[in-house]
Design a protein around this motif. Sequence first.
Motif, PDB file in Angstrom:
ATOM      1  N   LEU A  89      43.906  39.111  57.952  1.00 56.77           N
ATOM      2  CA  LEU A  89      42.740  39.779  58.527  1.00 56.77           C
ATOM      3  C   LEU A  89      42.155  38.929  59.653  1.00 56.77           C
ATOM      4  O   LEU A  89      42.232  37.697  59.614  1.00 56.77           O
ATOM      5  CB  LEU A  89      41.667  40.006  57.458  1.00 56.77           C
ATOM      6  N   PRO A  90      41.551  39.570  60.646  1.00 52.77           N
ATOM      7  CA  PRO A  90      40.873  38.780  61.689  1.00 52.77           C
ATOM      8  C   PRO A  90      39.694  38.018  61.094  1.00 52.77           C
ATOM      9  O   PRO A  90      39.269  38.290  59.965  1.00 52.77           O
ATOM     10  CB  PRO A  90      40.412  39.859  62.680  1.00 52.77           C
ATOM     11  N   GLU A  91      39.163  37.074  61.841  1.00 54.31           N
ATOM     12  CA  GLU A  91      38.050  36.262  61.341  1.00 54.31           C
ATOM     13  C   GLU A  91      36.853  37.114  60.923  1.00 54.31           C
ATOM     14  O   GLU A  91      36.110  36.760  60.022  1.00 54.31           O
ATOM     15  CB  GLU A  91      37.620  35.249  62.408  1.00 54.31           C
ATOM     16  N   SER A  92      36.699  38.228  61.580  1.00 50.67           N
ATOM     17  CA  SER A  92      35.597  39.131  61.242  1.00 50.67           C
ATOM     18  C   SER A  92      35.979  40.128  60.154  1.00 50.67           C
ATOM     19  O   SER A  92      35.195  41.021  59.809  1.00 50.67           O
ATOM     20  CB  SER A  92      35.159  39.907  62.494  1.00 50.67           C
ATOM     21  N   GLY A  93      37.189  39.995  59.595  1.00 45.62           N
ATOM     22  CA  GLY A  93      37.664  40.931  58.581  1.00 45.62           C
ATOM     23  C   GLY A  93      36.879  40.850  57.292  1.00 45.62           C
ATOM     24  O   GLY A  93      36.200  39.844  57.006  1.00 45.62           O
ATOM     25  N   TYR A  94      37.003  41.902  56.494  1.00 44.98           N
ATOM     26  CA  TYR A  94      36.209  42.012  55.263  1.00 44.98           C
ATOM     27  C   TYR A  94      37.072  42.645  54.179  1.00 44.98           C
ATOM     28  O   TYR A  94      37.671  43.707  54.375  1.00 44.98           O
ATOM     29  CB  TYR A  94      34.979  42.877  55.544  1.00 44.98           C
ATOM     30  N   LEU A  95      37.150  41.982  53.031  1.00 40.86           N
ATOM     31  CA  LEU A  95      37.946  42.462  51.900  1.00 40.86           C
ATOM     32  C   LEU A  95      37.086  42.495  50.646  1.00 40.86           C
ATOM     33  O   LEU A  95      36.565  41.468  50.217  1.00 40.86           O
ATOM     34  CB  LEU A  95      39.161  41.555  51.673  1.00 40.86           C
ATOM     35  N   VAL A  96      36.940  43.672  50.067  1.00 42.57           N
ATOM     36  CA  VAL A  96      36.249  43.815  48.786  1.00 42.57           C
ATOM     37  C   VAL A  96      37.280  43.639  47.675  1.00 42.57           C
ATOM     38  O   VAL A  96      38.284  44.373  47.634  1.00 42.57           O
ATOM     39  CB  VAL A  96      35.576  45.200  48.664  1.00 42.57           C
ATOM     40  N   ALA A  97      37.064  42.672  46.790  1.00 39.12           N
ATOM     41  CA  ALA A  97      38.008  42.357  45.721  1.00 39.12           C
ATOM     42  C   ALA A  97      37.368  42.678  44.372  1.00 39.12           C
ATOM     43  O   ALA A  97      36.454  41.979  43.928  1.00 39.12           O
ATOM     44  CB  ALA A  97      38.412  40.887  45.792  1.00 39.12           C
ATOM     45  N   CYS A  98      37.836  43.738  43.720  1.00 36.59           N
ATOM     46  CA  CYS A  98      37.258  44.206  42.453  1.00 36.59           C
ATOM     47  C   CYS A  98      38.087  43.715  41.267  1.00 36.59           C
ATOM     48  O   CYS A  98      39.271  44.029  41.158  1.00 36.59           O
ATOM     49  CB  CYS A  98      37.209  45.728  42.422  1.00 36.59           C
ATOM     50  N   GLU A  99      37.437  42.966  40.385  1.00 33.22           N
ATOM     51  CA  GLU A  99      38.132  42.416  39.218  1.00 33.22           C
ATOM     52  C   GLU A  99      37.119  42.183  38.104  1.00 33.22           C
ATOM     53  O   GLU A  99      36.021  41.670  38.339  1.00 33.22           O
ATOM     54  CB  GLU A  99      38.835  41.106  39.577  1.00 33.22           C
ATOM     55  N   ARG A 100      37.487  42.523  36.880  1.00 29.60           N
ATOM     56  CA  ARG A 100      36.560  42.358  35.758  1.00 29.60           C
ATOM     57  C   ARG A 100      36.796  41.078  34.963  1.00 29.60           C
ATOM     58  O   ARG A 100      35.944  40.665  34.182  1.00 29.60           O
ATOM     59  CB  ARG A 100      36.656  43.557  34.817  1.00 29.60           C
ATOM     60  N   ASP A 101      37.972  40.437  35.134  1.00 26.97           N
ATOM     61  CA  ASP A 101      38.293  39.245  34.349  1.00 26.97           C
ATOM     62  C   ASP A 101      37.798  37.986  35.055  1.00 26.97           C
ATOM     63  O   ASP A 101      38.305  37.614  36.115  1.00 26.97           O
ATOM     64  CB  ASP A 101      39.802  39.151  34.115  1.00 26.97           C
ATOM     65  N   GLU A 102      36.824  37.338  34.460  1.00 23.55           N
ATOM     66  CA  GLU A 102      36.183  36.193  35.100  1.00 23.55           C
ATOM     67  C   GLU A 102      37.114  34.995  35.233  1.00 23.55           C
ATOM     68  O   GLU A 102      37.115  34.306  36.253  1.00 23.55           O
ATOM     69  CB  GLU A 102      34.934  35.778  34.309  1.00 23.55           C
ATOM     70  N   LYS A 103      37.934  34.753  34.219  1.00 22.41           N
ATOM     71  CA  LYS A 103      38.837  33.599  34.258  1.00 22.41           C
ATOM     72  C   LYS A 103      39.841  33.728  35.401  1.00 22.41           C
ATOM     73  O   LYS A 103      40.103  32.756  36.120  1.00 22.41           O
ATOM     74  CB  LYS A 103      39.574  33.467  32.924  1.00 22.41           C
ATOM     75  N   SER A 104      40.379  34.915  35.587  1.00 22.18           N
ATOM     76  CA  SER A 104      41.319  35.136  36.686  1.00 22.18           C
ATOM     77  C   SER A 104      40.631  34.972  38.034  1.00 22.18           C
ATOM     78  O   SER A 104      41.195  34.404  38.975  1.00 22.18           O
ATOM     79  CB  SER A 104      41.934  36.542  36.588  1.00 22.18           C
ATOM     80  N   LEU A 105      39.403  35.473  38.120  1.00 23.41           N
ATOM     81  CA  LEU A 105      38.658  35.378  39.373  1.00 23.41           C
ATOM     82  C   LEU A 105      38.367  33.930  39.766  1.00 23.41           C
ATOM     83  O   LEU A 105      38.315  33.604  40.951  1.00 23.41           O
ATOM     84  CB  LEU A 105      37.338  36.145  39.265  1.00 23.41           C
ATOM     85  N   GLU A 106      38.182  33.072  38.785  1.00 25.31           N
ATOM     86  CA  GLU A 106      37.938  31.656  39.085  1.00 25.31           C
ATOM     87  C   GLU A 106      39.110  31.059  39.844  1.00 25.31           C
ATOM     88  O   GLU A 106      38.930  30.283  40.792  1.00 25.31           O
ATOM     89  CB  GLU A 106      37.689  30.883  37.787  1.00 25.31           C
ATOM     90  N   VAL A 107      40.324  31.426  39.432  1.00 29.60           N
ATOM     91  CA  VAL A 107      41.518  30.950  40.124  1.00 29.60           C
ATOM     92  C   VAL A 107      41.566  31.533  41.531  1.00 29.60           C
ATOM     93  O   VAL A 107      41.802  30.817  42.515  1.00 29.60           O
ATOM     94  CB  VAL A 107      42.800  31.332  39.352  1.00 29.60           C
ATOM     95  N   ALA A 108      41.329  32.836  41.628  1.00 30.04           N
ATOM     96  CA  ALA A 108      41.374  33.505  42.934  1.00 30.04           C
ATOM     97  C   ALA A 108      40.382  32.885  43.910  1.00 30.04           C
ATOM     98  O   ALA A 108      40.731  32.574  45.064  1.00 30.04           O
ATOM     99  CB  ALA A 108      41.091  34.994  42.762  1.00 30.04           C
TER     100      ALA A 108
ATOM    101  N   HIS B 174      32.654  41.171  40.600  1.00 26.81           N
ATOM    102  CA  HIS B 174      33.018  40.948  39.207  1.00 26.81           C
ATOM    103  C   HIS B 174      32.328  42.008  38.352  1.00 26.81           C
ATOM    104  O   HIS B 174      31.198  41.834  37.891  1.00 26.81           O
ATOM    105  CB  HIS B 174      32.594  39.538  38.769  1.00 26.81           C
ATOM    106  N   ALA B 175      33.021  43.115  38.180  1.00 26.85           N
ATOM    107  CA  ALA B 175      32.466  44.248  37.434  1.00 26.85           C
ATOM    108  C   ALA B 175      33.584  45.247  37.193  1.00 26.85           C
ATOM    109  O   ALA B 175      34.722  45.044  37.628  1.00 26.85           O
ATOM    110  CB  ALA B 175      31.337  44.896  38.237  1.00 26.85           C
ATOM    111  N   LEU B 176      33.258  46.345  36.506  1.00 23.27           N
ATOM    112  CA  LEU B 176      34.236  47.417  36.364  1.00 23.27           C
ATOM    113  C   LEU B 176      34.471  48.031  37.738  1.00 23.27           C
ATOM    114  O   LEU B 176      33.517  48.331  38.465  1.00 23.27           O
ATOM    115  CB  LEU B 176      33.717  48.470  35.390  1.00 23.27           C
ATOM    116  N   ALA B 177      35.727  48.214  38.089  1.00 23.53           N
ATOM    117  CA  ALA B 177      36.067  48.661  39.437  1.00 23.53           C
ATOM    118  C   ALA B 177      35.431  50.007  39.768  1.00 23.53           C
ATOM    119  O   ALA B 177      34.929  50.209  40.883  1.00 23.53           O
ATOM    120  CB  ALA B 177      37.581  48.739  39.585  1.00 23.53           C
TER     121      ALA B 177
END
Length: 297
Positions: free
Chosen positions: A159-178, A195-198
């Motif tokens: 993505l360009p520097e101004s790009g934007y990505l919404v990342a939906c995930e409910r598992d907190e442990k996995s998100l810590e790695v991400a 970090h919520a239900l998608a």
Amino acid sequence: MMFPLFYRSIHPMLTLHSRVSRKFSLQAAVSSGPQEFRCSSITSTRIRNLNGAVRALKLEKPRSFYGDSVIVADDDKYGNKQVISVTPQLYKYILANVREPEILRDLREETTTMRGSQMQVSPDQAQLLAMLVQLIGAKRCIEVGVYTGYSSLAIALVLPESGYLVACERDEKSLEVAKRYYKRAGVSHKVDVKHALAADSLKSMILNGEACSYDFAFLDAEKRKYHEYFELLLQLVRVGGMIVVDNVLWHGKVADPLVNDPKTISIRNFNKNIMEDNRINISMVPIGDGITICRKL
């Protein structure tokens, strides 16, 4: 005990018996050249010919795997079309030709030590996702189902520097790695982690006036909710934008009429629905566990 290929390519007049019986001396010469393979005192399955005599074995030249990689459509209407069936040997070759950034390789290797590592997309699949994002010039993206972030990181990197990505995930442990890898790659400013239900996150985005404002979405979450997620994403993605759906071949189970577990049925129904959906153009691609690329009309 598993034998190397040249032991398992024995002359067809010889038979193998499954019970290990004794040690024997084996001398084998490969017919294609002067090189000899010599093995002595090998504990093996009993090898004997039809006359019951054990003797030196002249081995056939190791066979080509080419034939295993090609299948022919069994419907005559397709003109005996030959298509590739990805064998382990061929897939190894494919992976050797993937340009995987070091940061993604590190994340992939760390993820293999975690529970559920099979949920991570394959390197060739992530490379395709990144290319699709680049091809349509995407600036605003959504990912539903992040796990440890391999695919979202692949997208964020292009993505360009101004790009934007919404990342939906409910598992907190996995998100810590991400999140740790987003930071290490220097793309944290591009990624909005939810970090919520998608479904809740997507509905909130629609209510916030974000409909038709996204260029690209990748769906890789709970299979029994694919239809709901897809309908929400279709509202959020602009005309001409893409939605890529993962696991549409579901380990081949979708084509097996004897498999009727809830997840397989859900994916079959989802595939049927989007096949008939005139709001999109589609292309099902046999990469990874199968993806369908949808373009909103």
